[in-house]
Design an enzyme around this catalytic site. Structure first.
Site, PDB file in Angstrom:
ATOM      1  N   LYS A   1       0.860  -1.177   0.000  1.00 29.86           N
ATOM      2  CA  LYS A   1       0.000   0.000   0.000  1.00 29.86           C
ATOM      3  C   LYS A   1       0.898   1.229   0.000  1.00 29.86           C
ATOM      4  O   LYS A   1       1.637   1.480   0.951  1.00 29.86           O
ATOM      5  CB  LYS A   1      -0.910   0.010   1.228  1.00 29.86           C
ATOM      6  CG  LYS A   1      -1.831   1.223   1.226  1.00 29.86           C
ATOM      7  CD  LYS A   1      -2.862   1.157   2.327  1.00 29.86           C
ATOM      8  CE  LYS A   1      -3.705   2.413   2.337  1.00 29.86           C
ATOM      9  NZ  LYS A   1      -4.665   2.431   3.433  1.00 29.86           N
TER      10      LYS A   1
ATOM     11  N   LYS B   1      -2.074  -1.524  -3.952  1.00 26.14           N
ATOM     12  CA  LYS B   1      -2.948  -0.348  -3.916  1.00 26.14           C
ATOM     13  C   LYS B   1      -2.109   0.912  -3.973  1.00 26.14           C
ATOM     14  O   LYS B   1      -1.155   1.008  -3.197  1.00 26.14           O
ATOM     15  CB  LYS B   1      -3.731  -0.424  -2.607  1.00 26.14           C
ATOM     16  CG  LYS B   1      -4.639   0.724  -2.286  1.00 26.14           C
ATOM     17  CD  LYS B   1      -5.258   0.430  -0.937  1.00 26.14           C
ATOM     18  CE  LYS B   1      -6.336   1.401  -0.565  1.00 26.14           C
ATOM     19  NZ  LYS B   1      -7.076   0.939   0.587  1.00 26.14           N
TER      20      LYS B   1
HETATM   21  C1  PBG Z   1      -7.015   3.815   5.008  1.00 23.15           C
HETATM   22  C2  PBG Z   1      -7.529   3.597   3.636  1.00 23.15           C
HETATM   23  C3  PBG Z   1      -7.314   4.451   2.560  1.00 23.15           C
HETATM   24  C4  PBG Z   1      -7.976   3.909   1.463  1.00 23.15           C
HETATM   25  C5  PBG Z   1      -8.564   2.738   1.901  1.00 23.15           C
HETATM   26  N1  PBG Z   1      -8.265   2.548   3.233  1.00 23.15           N
HETATM   27  C6  PBG Z   1      -6.674   5.740   2.444  1.00 23.15           C
HETATM   28  C7  PBG Z   1      -5.531   6.121   3.222  1.00 23.15           C
HETATM   29  O1  PBG Z   1      -4.614   5.356   3.485  1.00 23.15           O
HETATM   30  O2  PBG Z   1      -5.545   7.299   3.582  1.00 23.15           O
HETATM   31  C8  PBG Z   1      -8.024   4.526   0.117  1.00 23.15           C
HETATM   32  C9  PBG Z   1      -8.996   3.965  -0.828  1.00 23.15           C
HETATM   33  C10 PBG Z   1      -9.287   4.832  -1.980  1.00 23.15           C
HETATM   34  O3  PBG Z   1      -8.624   5.859  -2.218  1.00 23.15           O
HETATM   35  O4  PBG Z   1     -10.208   4.469  -2.721  1.00 23.15           O
HETATM   36  N2  PBG Z   1      -7.146   2.835   5.868  1.00 23.15           N
END
Ligand code: PBG
Length: 324
Positions: free
Chosen positions: A196, A249
């Protein structure tokens, strides 16, 4: 004399054959649709940063999950907005927490639809970080693990079919696996956000989930976009700790990472086509700059071609309709 047709041209030009030799498929059964649920009933509030996506009260979430199921979409992923937030994020593991209530309601109405719950504290903490903070403002990894484990157990008790931890604390897959096994949930799979990235493409989501960190950023626990070897190491660690599916991601800027994670682990890989990727296409299409349907189908096919078994995307319902 005309240049004779090559084998490549013959295959491309023969309609029935072109489909037979297609290397990548894209079907609703590959897709998971994320939803944002709020407490209460009879409310549906558009999310300005994500045209077409709404904050859904639980009854609306049930209805939308039903639409997705009827279209053949494989599953939904639930994000919750609690009624109130605190330092610890206690709304996350509350039995009556919004994701737990929505999970129970969706599973009762649509038992065959896969319900995946996002597992993180950032929507529930007053400071917006993905874990609890120490007095010096740094996220306390190990204390956060305990709270995530409580949340995991509460989600599965409510009926979640699979958990998707997105917090990025070290050791969380192992900690969650142990907690689930101990509570008798050893058959519940973990879809780990393994790679991520600390991404600008989460911008619209943070508005949707009201989860932007009040201070600092997430670079202490999310990955540097420049790194791919590190993604493979993260994926291997998660695999060793017991992750059942590995996630990359965002998706489109990281297609090479999807491929490398797939090849180096041979585990099922999920790719999250995130909010910023979605908002970009929506904005361009609304401005008449591109053909939304063609662009989305091409992008998602590319994600599948890179090696993703599962694609998590806000376009899921539209795609399922287009593919009908
Ligand atoms: C945080 C989380 C994020 C997303 C999913 N879970 C964003 C972040 O890390 O700030 C992003 C998903 C998206 O942008 O569609 N737990």
């Amino acid at each position: 004399m005309a240049f004779p047709a090559t084998r490549l041209r013959r295959l491309r030009k023969t309609d029935g054959l072109r489909a037979l030799v297609r290397e990548t498929t894209l079907a609703p059964s590959h897709l998971i649709y994320p939803m944002f649920v709020v407490h209460g009933s009879d409310t549906r509030t558009p999310i300005a940063s994500m045209p077409g996506i709404d904050h859904l009260s639980i009854d609306h979430a049930v209805q939308e999950a039903g639409e997705a199921a009827a279209l053949g979409v494989a599953g939904v992923m639930l994000f919750g907005l609690p009624a109130s937030k605190d330092e610890m994020g206690s709304g996350a593991w509350d039995e009556e927490g919004v994701v737990q209530l929505a999970t129970r309601a969706i599973k009762a109405a649509h038992p065959d639809l896969l319900v995946v719950t996002d597992l993180c504290l950032c929507e529930y903490t007053s400071h917006g970080h993905c874990g609890v903070l120490r007095s010096d403002g740094v996220v306390d990894n190990d204390q956060t693990l305990e709270l995530l484990a409580r949340t995991a157990v509460a989600q599965v008790a409510a009926g979640a079919d699979a958990l998707a931890p997105s917090d990025m604390m070290d050791g969380r897959v192992g900690a969650l696996r142990a907690a689930l096994d101990e509570e008798g949930y050893s058959e519940t799979p973990i879809i780990a956000h393994s790679a991520k990235y600390a991404s600008a493409f989460y911008g619209p989501f943070r508005e949707a989930a009201d989860s932007a960190p009040a201070s600092g950023d997430r670079r202490g626990y999310q990955m540097d976009p420049a790194n791919a070897e590190e993604a493979v190491r993260e994926a291997r660690l998660d695999a060793d700790e017991g992750a059942d599916v590995l996630m990359v991601k965002p998706a489109l800027p990281y297609l090479d990472v999807i491929r490398r994670v797939k090849e180096s682990t041979r585990l099922p890989v999920a790719a999250y086509n995130v909010s910023g990727e979605y908002a970009m296409v929506k904005a361009a299409a609304a401005a008449g700059l591109l053909d939304e349907r063609a662009a989305v189908l091409e992008a998602l096919t590319g994600i599948r071609r890179a090696g993703a078994d599962i694609v998590i995307t806000y376009h899921a319902k539209d795609v399922a309709k287009w593919l009908k």
